[in-house]
Design a protein around this motif. Structure first.
Motif, short mmCIF file in Angstrom:
data_model
loop_
_atom_site.label_atom_id
_atom_site.label_comp_id
_atom_site.label_asym_id
_atom_site.label_seq_id
_atom_site.Cartn_x
_atom_site.Cartn_y
_atom_site.Cartn_z
N TYR A 8 0.85 -1.19 0.00
CA TYR A 8 0.00 0.00 0.00
C TYR A 8 0.88 1.24 0.00
CZ TYR A 8 -3.97 -2.97 1.00
OH TYR A 8 -4.93 -3.92 0.92
N PHE A 9 0.30 2.36 -0.43
CA PHE A 9 1.04 3.61 -0.49
C PHE A 9 1.54 4.00 0.90
CE2 PHE A 9 1.26 8.27 -0.52
CZ PHE A 9 2.16 8.45 -1.56
N LEU A 19 4.20 8.63 -7.78
CA LEU A 19 3.17 8.02 -6.94
C LEU A 19 2.59 9.02 -5.95
CD1 LEU A 19 4.65 4.49 -6.24
CD2 LEU A 19 2.91 5.15 -7.90
N LYS A 20 3.43 9.94 -5.46
CA LYS A 20 2.92 11.00 -4.58
C LYS A 20 1.90 11.85 -5.32
CE LYS A 20 6.95 11.72 -1.63
NZ LYS A 20 8.01 12.69 -1.28
N ALA A 21 2.19 12.17 -6.59
CA ALA A 21 1.28 13.00 -7.38
C ALA A 21 -0.03 12.28 -7.65
CB ALA A 21 1.95 13.39 -8.69
N LEU A 22 0.03 10.97 -7.95
CA LEU A 22 -1.20 10.21 -8.16
C LEU A 22 -2.04 10.14 -6.90
CD1 LEU A 22 -0.10 7.20 -10.39
CD2 LEU A 22 -1.45 9.18 -11.05
N ASP A 47 -6.62 3.78 -10.21
CA ASP A 47 -6.69 2.43 -9.63
C ASP A 47 -6.26 1.37 -10.63
OD1 ASP A 47 -7.53 3.53 -7.26
OD2 ASP A 47 -9.65 3.08 -7.58
N GLN A 48 -6.63 1.53 -11.90
CA GLN A 48 -6.20 0.57 -12.92
C GLN A 48 -4.70 0.62 -13.12
OE1 GLN A 48 -8.65 1.61 -16.28
NE2 GLN A 48 -10.24 0.14 -15.70
N TYR A 49 -4.11 1.81 -13.07
CA TYR A 49 -2.66 1.91 -13.16
C TYR A 49 -2.00 1.20 -11.98
CZ TYR A 49 2.01 3.62 -12.57
OH TYR A 49 3.36 3.66 -12.34
N ALA A 50 -2.52 1.41 -10.79
CA ALA A 50 -1.94 0.77 -9.61
C ALA A 50 -2.02 -0.74 -9.71
CB ALA A 50 -2.66 1.25 -8.34
N GLU A 51 -3.12 -1.26 -10.25
CA GLU A 51 -3.25 -2.70 -10.40
C GLU A 51 -2.27 -3.24 -11.43
OE1 GLU A 51 -6.78 -5.99 -10.89
OE2 GLU A 51 -7.06 -4.04 -11.83
N ALA A 52 -2.12 -2.55 -12.54
CA ALA A 52 -1.22 -3.02 -13.59
C ALA A 52 0.25 -2.89 -13.20
CB ALA A 52 -1.49 -2.24 -14.88
N ALA A 53 0.61 -1.79 -12.58
CA ALA A 53 2.02 -1.54 -12.28
C ALA A 53 2.47 -2.12 -10.95
CB ALA A 53 2.29 -0.03 -12.29
N GLY A 55 0.34 -4.29 -8.82
CA GLY A 55 -0.30 -5.53 -8.43
C GLY A 55 -1.37 -5.41 -7.37
N ASN A 56 -1.75 -4.20 -7.01
CA ASN A 56 -2.78 -4.01 -5.98
C ASN A 56 -3.67 -2.85 -6.41
OD1 ASN A 56 -4.33 -3.86 -3.71
ND2 ASN A 56 -2.72 -3.12 -2.37
N ARG A 57 -4.90 -3.15 -6.77
CA ARG A 57 -5.83 -2.11 -7.23
C ARG A 57 -6.15 -1.11 -6.12
NH1 ARG A 57 -9.08 -1.81 -11.69
NH2 ARG A 57 -10.83 -0.39 -11.50
N GLU A 58 -6.07 -1.53 -4.88
CA GLU A 58 -6.40 -0.65 -3.75
C GLU A 58 -5.15 -0.02 -3.15
OE1 GLU A 58 -8.55 -3.32 -1.28
OE2 GLU A 58 -10.33 -3.27 -2.55
N PHE A 59 -4.10 0.15 -3.95
CA PHE A 59 -2.81 0.66 -3.49
C PHE A 59 -2.94 2.02 -2.81
CE2 PHE A 59 1.12 3.07 -4.33
CZ PHE A 59 2.04 2.26 -3.72
N PHE A 60 -3.75 2.92 -3.35
CA PHE A 60 -3.86 4.27 -2.81
C PHE A 60 -4.94 4.41 -1.75
CE2 PHE A 60 -1.91 5.06 -6.99
CZ PHE A 60 -0.78 5.72 -6.55
N LEU A 61 -5.71 3.36 -1.52
CA LEU A 61 -6.75 3.41 -0.49
C LEU A 61 -6.14 3.06 0.86
CD1 LEU A 61 -9.61 1.65 -2.44
CD2 LEU A 61 -9.19 4.08 -2.19
#
Length: 77
Positions: A8-9, A19-22, A47-53, A55-61
């Motif tokens: 997670y972030f 990633l800070k900007a996203l 969220d789609q970028y986080a999942e593709a790059a 591996g976790n769609r909820e990376f920023f949550l």
């Protein structure tokens, strides 16, 4: 990948500026007064970028927190 815990972030000590900007864009998008569909499109794209790059769609949550202990046979009352 089943046994690995997702990242997670909030786990990163020094995240890259990109990633800070996203993360910043995702959090501020709902405060700007934009059209709801535009906000959802921005958040889904991030969220789609986080999942593709990463591996976790909820990376920023927010990272989920566990409630209680483990469910081993000795722990159950």
């Amino acid at each position: 990948m089943k046994g690995e815990m997702p990242t997670y972030f909030s786990d990163m000590k020094e995240p890259p500026e990109f990633l800070k900007a996203l993360d910043h864009a995702r959090r501020l998008s709902c405060y700007e007064g934009w059209c709801r569909m535009h906000i959802e499109a921005i958040q889904v794209a991030i969220d789609q970028y986080a999942e593709a790059a990463l591996g976790n769609r909820e990376f920023f949550l927010n990272k989920p927190h566990s409630i209680g202990g483990s469910r081993r046979t000795g722990d159950v009352p």
